[in-house]
Motif scaffolding. Structure first.
Motif, mmCIF file in Angstrom:
data_model
loop_
_atom_site.group_PDB
_atom_site.id
_atom_site.type_symbol
_atom_site.label_atom_id
_atom_site.label_comp_id
_atom_site.label_asym_id
_atom_site.label_seq_id
_atom_site.Cartn_x
_atom_site.Cartn_y
_atom_site.Cartn_z
ATOM 1 N N TYR A 177 0.831 -1.207 0.000
ATOM 2 C CA TYR A 177 0.000 0.000 0.000
ATOM 3 C C TYR A 177 0.866 1.258 0.000
ATOM 4 C CZ TYR A 177 -4.364 -2.523 0.642
ATOM 5 O OH TYR A 177 -5.442 -3.316 0.458
ATOM 6 N N SER A 178 2.000 1.222 0.715
ATOM 7 C CA SER A 178 2.872 2.402 0.744
ATOM 8 C C SER A 178 3.423 2.690 -0.639
ATOM 9 C CB SER A 178 4.027 2.182 1.722
ATOM 10 O OG SER A 178 3.530 1.870 2.993
ATOM 11 N N LEU A 179 3.789 1.610 -1.364
ATOM 12 C CA LEU A 179 4.311 1.805 -2.720
ATOM 13 C C LEU A 179 3.236 2.393 -3.633
ATOM 14 C CD1 LEU A 179 6.577 -1.275 -3.410
ATOM 15 C CD2 LEU A 179 7.219 1.129 -3.204
ATOM 16 N N ILE A 230 -7.418 20.683 -9.880
ATOM 17 C CA ILE A 230 -8.096 20.419 -8.606
ATOM 18 C C ILE A 230 -8.188 18.912 -8.383
ATOM 19 C CG2 ILE A 230 -10.266 20.711 -7.377
ATOM 20 C CD1 ILE A 230 -10.580 23.379 -8.904
ATOM 21 N N LEU A 231 -8.466 18.166 -9.472
ATOM 22 C CA LEU A 231 -8.514 16.704 -9.359
ATOM 23 C C LEU A 231 -7.147 16.141 -8.965
ATOM 24 C CD1 LEU A 231 -10.732 15.624 -12.359
ATOM 25 C CD2 LEU A 231 -11.175 15.266 -9.942
ATOM 26 N N ALA A 232 -6.075 16.713 -9.536
ATOM 27 C CA ALA A 232 -4.734 16.235 -9.207
ATOM 28 C C ALA A 232 -4.445 16.449 -7.725
ATOM 29 C CB ALA A 232 -3.698 16.954 -10.066
ATOM 30 N N LEU A 233 -4.887 17.593 -7.190
ATOM 31 C CA LEU A 233 -4.684 17.839 -5.763
ATOM 32 C C LEU A 233 -5.447 16.813 -4.933
ATOM 33 C CD1 LEU A 233 -4.780 21.712 -5.446
ATOM 34 C CD2 LEU A 233 -2.895 20.201 -4.916
ATOM 35 N N ASN A 234 -6.659 16.458 -5.367
ATOM 36 C CA ASN A 234 -7.440 15.448 -4.665
ATOM 37 C C ASN A 234 -6.725 14.105 -4.667
ATOM 38 O OD1 ASN A 234 -10.284 15.663 -3.560
ATOM 39 N ND2 ASN A 234 -10.195 17.242 -5.125
ATOM 40 N N LEU A 235 -6.130 13.778 -5.829
ATOM 41 C CA LEU A 235 -5.417 12.510 -5.939
ATOM 42 C C LEU A 235 -4.222 12.492 -4.984
ATOM 43 C CD1 LEU A 235 -5.599 9.945 -7.587
ATOM 44 C CD2 LEU A 235 -3.983 10.938 -9.195
ATOM 45 N N LEU A 236 -3.527 13.629 -4.894
ATOM 46 C CA LEU A 236 -2.387 13.716 -3.981
ATOM 47 C C LEU A 236 -2.860 13.511 -2.542
ATOM 48 C CD1 LEU A 236 0.576 14.236 -3.603
ATOM 49 C CD2 LEU A 236 0.139 16.673 -3.623
ATOM 50 N N GLY A 237 -4.013 14.114 -2.212
ATOM 51 C CA GLY A 237 -4.574 13.917 -0.875
ATOM 52 C C GLY A 237 -4.855 12.445 -0.620
ATOM 53 N N SER A 238 -5.451 11.765 -1.599
ATOM 54 C CA SER A 238 -5.761 10.342 -1.424
ATOM 55 C C SER A 238 -4.487 9.531 -1.218
ATOM 56 C CB SER A 238 -6.498 9.816 -2.649
ATOM 57 O OG SER A 238 -7.632 10.602 -2.891
ATOM 58 N N ALA A 239 -3.422 9.903 -1.938
ATOM 59 C CA ALA A 239 -2.156 9.192 -1.783
ATOM 60 C C ALA A 239 -1.658 9.309 -0.350
ATOM 61 C CB ALA A 239 -1.124 9.751 -2.756
ATOM 62 N N VAL A 240 -1.719 10.532 0.208
ATOM 63 C CA VAL A 240 -1.244 10.730 1.579
ATOM 64 C C VAL A 240 -2.098 9.934 2.551
ATOM 65 C CG1 VAL A 240 -0.805 12.428 3.364
ATOM 66 C CG2 VAL A 240 -0.374 13.011 0.999
ATOM 67 N N PHE A 241 -3.426 9.942 2.332
ATOM 68 C CA PHE A 241 -4.312 9.221 3.251
ATOM 69 C C PHE A 241 -4.041 7.717 3.174
ATOM 70 C CE2 PHE A 241 -7.414 12.894 2.380
ATOM 71 C CZ PHE A 241 -6.713 13.689 3.253
ATOM 72 N N LEU A 242 -3.797 7.214 1.966
ATOM 73 C CA LEU A 242 -3.512 5.789 1.805
ATOM 74 C C LEU A 242 -2.244 5.416 2.559
ATOM 75 C CD1 LEU A 242 -4.401 3.207 0.409
ATOM 76 C CD2 LEU A 242 -2.979 3.823 -1.519
ATOM 77 N N LEU A 243 -1.235 6.282 2.468
ATOM 78 C CA LEU A 243 0.015 6.027 3.176
ATOM 79 C C LEU A 243 -0.233 5.967 4.677
ATOM 80 C CD1 LEU A 243 3.079 5.726 3.098
ATOM 81 C CD2 LEU A 243 3.266 8.189 3.210
ATOM 82 N N LEU A 244 -1.047 6.903 5.182
ATOM 83 C CA LEU A 244 -1.320 6.941 6.625
ATOM 84 C C LEU A 244 -2.059 5.674 7.068
ATOM 85 C CD1 LEU A 244 -2.231 10.683 7.144
ATOM 86 C CD2 LEU A 244 -0.424 9.435 8.295
ATOM 87 N N TYR A 273 3.638 18.739 2.619
ATOM 88 C CA TYR A 273 3.998 18.793 4.042
ATOM 89 C C TYR A 273 3.427 17.577 4.768
ATOM 90 C CZ TYR A 273 3.654 20.307 8.914
ATOM 91 O OH TYR A 273 3.714 20.357 10.272
ATOM 92 N N LEU A 274 2.140 17.274 4.495
ATOM 93 C CA LEU A 274 1.483 16.159 5.188
ATOM 94 C C LEU A 274 2.140 14.829 4.832
ATOM 95 C CD1 LEU A 274 -0.819 15.517 7.105
ATOM 96 C CD2 LEU A 274 -2.299 15.186 5.147
ATOM 97 N N LEU A 275 2.615 14.708 3.596
ATOM 98 C CA LEU A 275 3.326 13.495 3.186
ATOM 99 C C LEU A 275 4.580 13.326 4.040
ATOM 100 C CD1 LEU A 275 2.915 11.352 1.011
ATOM 101 C CD2 LEU A 275 4.344 12.691 -0.517
ATOM 102 N N GLY A 276 5.293 14.430 4.267
ATOM 103 C CA GLY A 276 6.473 14.384 5.138
ATOM 104 C C GLY A 276 6.102 14.004 6.558
ATOM 105 N N VAL A 277 4.962 14.537 7.045
ATOM 106 C CA VAL A 277 4.510 14.222 8.404
ATOM 107 C C VAL A 277 4.209 12.731 8.518
ATOM 108 C CG1 VAL A 277 2.686 14.607 10.088
ATOM 109 C CG2 VAL A 277 3.627 16.532 8.823
#
Lengths: 100, 488
Positions: free
Chosen positions: A7-9, A32-46, B174-178
């Motif tokens: 999942y991290s990969l 705006i969609l690209a920003l949403n996708l980036l958000g989803s990537a961060v959430f998936l990592l978390l 930033y959040l990715l780094g966090v």
């Protein structure tokens, strides 16, 4: 490969696609969609991080993702409203620097 | 006075005032923003007293301890920034009513946004963990972008969109780094994470991502591109807050995270890279400011240059002889620049209000309505140049003392050169303002009288710079409270 690593990969790949899209697409909606996708990537990592160990699931990343989703929804709503107002005022779908 | 509560009150009072103003409507209660602002300033003053007497203050919201609860933490640096923020915010609050009425902006939209922005700012200064910082950064973005768009015309909407897209990208990076830091250490607390993080590749990647995100927020060269259109479009009080406080909060967090969370990575080469970006910003911003033909862009490019100075602390903090002086200089520079930039933008707002434009070529033959504002502009520029006895002089003096004491001649050259370039664009503006009108010149429309409250606020902010320049001992004593090791 463990589930968390997989999942991290995937999250890393998604983040790469999102940043690429944000840089190469000039249409406001796509950005705006690209920003949403980036958000989803961060959430998936978390969420992947929460499941790493053999012990019980770590609740803290889940709380962070919930808060993050709330912020992402409101930020997207505001960006869409602003883009609509801009489109209504100018008829353009791109920012002036990107050749509207 | 209110004891331990003044710490959370510094964050919640502006937030509650914003809610009250939104529900009651500013038209029905025009005194409410100023009342809430005064109460916030009182809480901040009480908190500063506590930090000075008892050292750093900690407060757990709702009695819940971290990691599940939220911790607020005030040390000397946070207390000083809160105090500067409160002064600037009070001035903006007092100034805005008359300005918005006179320029035909919708004050009903302005007040809740501005007060939430103040709350988010105080929250960013006080937050003790990385995720709360993310929330505060997003709040700052989501309040700053609509303030930029308030004008409603094409340029304002485009500027707000550009800023919003870039700032959201910055927050997510930033959040990715966090997330990486949490994965590596299992904690989000600034200091605890720093103690566990070390200097491995994961730490370096996280530090790089977090720094990239914050560099966008702080408008550091070369990520400053959102700053110019945003400043040109925003109403003058929103510009003052954006330059003096919002971009400053990004730079403040950059320094705090590097000194508290990533000190192990500071040595080489990341600290030098960031210092180099700061130095490039000093040179580039000053040269661009020299080329501008309008007043507000001059002041906005000056922000790019002056925020660059703050990053010079990072390479200097690793040099034994330089660190303590550079630390004091950078902290003082953050305070002095905030006050000076707010005074300059509010004075520029008076020029716009009175003349209807801010072209340098049209400033000549000043009307008596603007004499106080040009005086404020001159006093603020004197501090940006670093002339004694201003706070800006003290800041640059300490930075220079640190750079020379540590044998860092290159950084010293940047500090001195940047001061000279600042003098260049400052005198260009002042010379334009004091030039005589050409014979036979007549205004297209007669200059408008500036209301007294608008004429006085930039002047009082500029005078505060001189008070701060003369009261260095208590301010620097406060800075010692909770200073990172090797810097205090």
């Amino acid at each position: 490969m463990t589930q968390a690593a997989l999942y991290s990969l995937v999250a890393g790949g998604l983040a790469g696609i999102a940043v690429y899209g944000l840089i190469t697409c000039t249409h406001l909606l796509r950005r705006i969609l690209a920003l949403n996708l980036l958000g989803s990537a961060v959430f998936l990592l978390l969420v992947a991080l929460a499941r790493r160990g053999p012990q019980a699931v770590d609740p803290l990343p889940h709380a962070m993702v919930l808060t993050g989703i709330v912020i992402a929804v409101s930020a997207t709503a505001f960006a869409l409203a602003l883009a609509r107002r801009y489109h209504g005022r100018t008829g353009a779908e791109r920012l002036p620097e990107d050749g509207a | 006075m209110v004891g331990a509560l003044s710490l959370p009150l510094a964050f919640f009072l502006p937030l509650l005032t914003a809610l009250a103003v939104f529900l009651l409507r500013a038209r029905r209660a025009p005194w409410l923003p100023l009342l809430g602002g005064a109460a916030t300033a009182a809480a901040v003053a009480d908190l500063i007293g506590q930090v000075a007497r008892e050292g750093p203050q900690v407060y757990h919201l709702g009695g819940w301890a971290p990691p599940l609860g939220i911790e607020l933490y005030a040390d000397g640096l946070a207390a000083l920034m809160l105090g500067m923020g409160a002064l600037v915010a009070l001035a903006v609050t007092a100034y805005s009513g008359a300005y918005l009425r006179g320029q035909g902006h919708d004050a009903e939209l302005f007040w809740p946004l501005w007060l939430v922005q103040w709350a988010a700012l105080n929250g960013a200064f006080l937050a003790a963990d990385l995720f709360n910082l993310y929330v505060m950064l997003e709040l700052l973005t989501l309040t700053a972008a609509p303030l930029v768009a308030m004008g409603g015309e094409r340029a304002a909407l485009a500027a707000a969109l550009r800023y919003l897209l870039l700032a959201l990208l910055g927050s997510l990076v930033y959040l990715l780094g966090v997330a990486l830091i949490y994965g590596a250490t299992g904690t989000l607390h600034l200091r605890e994470a720093g103690a566990l993080l070390g200097d491995g590749p994961a730490a370096a990647l996280a530090a790089g991502l977090i720094s990239a995100g914050l560099l966008v927020k702080a408008a550091v060269f070369p990520l400053h591109i959102w700053l110019m259109p945003a400043h040109s479009a925003a109403p003058a009080p929103a510009s003052a807050a954006l330059s003096a406080l919002v971009a400053k909060a990004g730079a403040y967090l950059l320094l705090r995270l590097w000194l508290w969370t990533f000190p192990a990575l500071l040595s080489v080469p990341l600290g030098w890279l960031l210092g180099g970006l700061g130095a490039a910003g000093v040179v580039y911003g000053s040269l661009q400011a020299l080329r501008q033909t309008r007043l507000k862009p001059v002041i906005a490019y000056s922000t790019v240059a002056q925020l660059g100075y703050l990053l010079l602390l990072l390479p200097l903090a690793t040099v034994a002889g330089a660190a303590p002086h550079a630390w004091q200089g950078a902290a003082y520079h953050a305070l002095a620049h905030g006050l000076a930039k707010a005074a300059a933008f509010l004075a520029a707002g008076n020029v716009l209000y009175s003349l209807g434009h801010d072209r340098l070529a049209g400033l000549h033959g000043l009307t008596p309505y603007l004499s106080g504002s040009v005086l404020a502009l001159g006093l603020a520029f004197a501090s940006l140049m670093g002339l004694p006895p201003t706070a800006g002089f003290l800041a640059k003096w300490e930075l220079l003392r640190g750079a020379l004491g540590g044998g860092q001649w290159g950084w010293a050259a940047v500090i001195v050169g940047g001061g000279l370039l600042t003098a260049g664009y400052a005198f260009r503006v002042l010379a334009a303002a004091h030039a005589a009108s050409p014979p036979g010149y007549s205004e297209i429309r007669p200059p408008r009288r500036v209301p007294p409250v608008m004429a006085w606020t930039p002047l009082l902010l500029a005078l505060a710079l001189y008070l701060l320049g003369l009261s260095a001992v208590p301010a620097l004593g406060l800075l010692e409270q909770g200073a990172p090791e090797g810097l205090g």
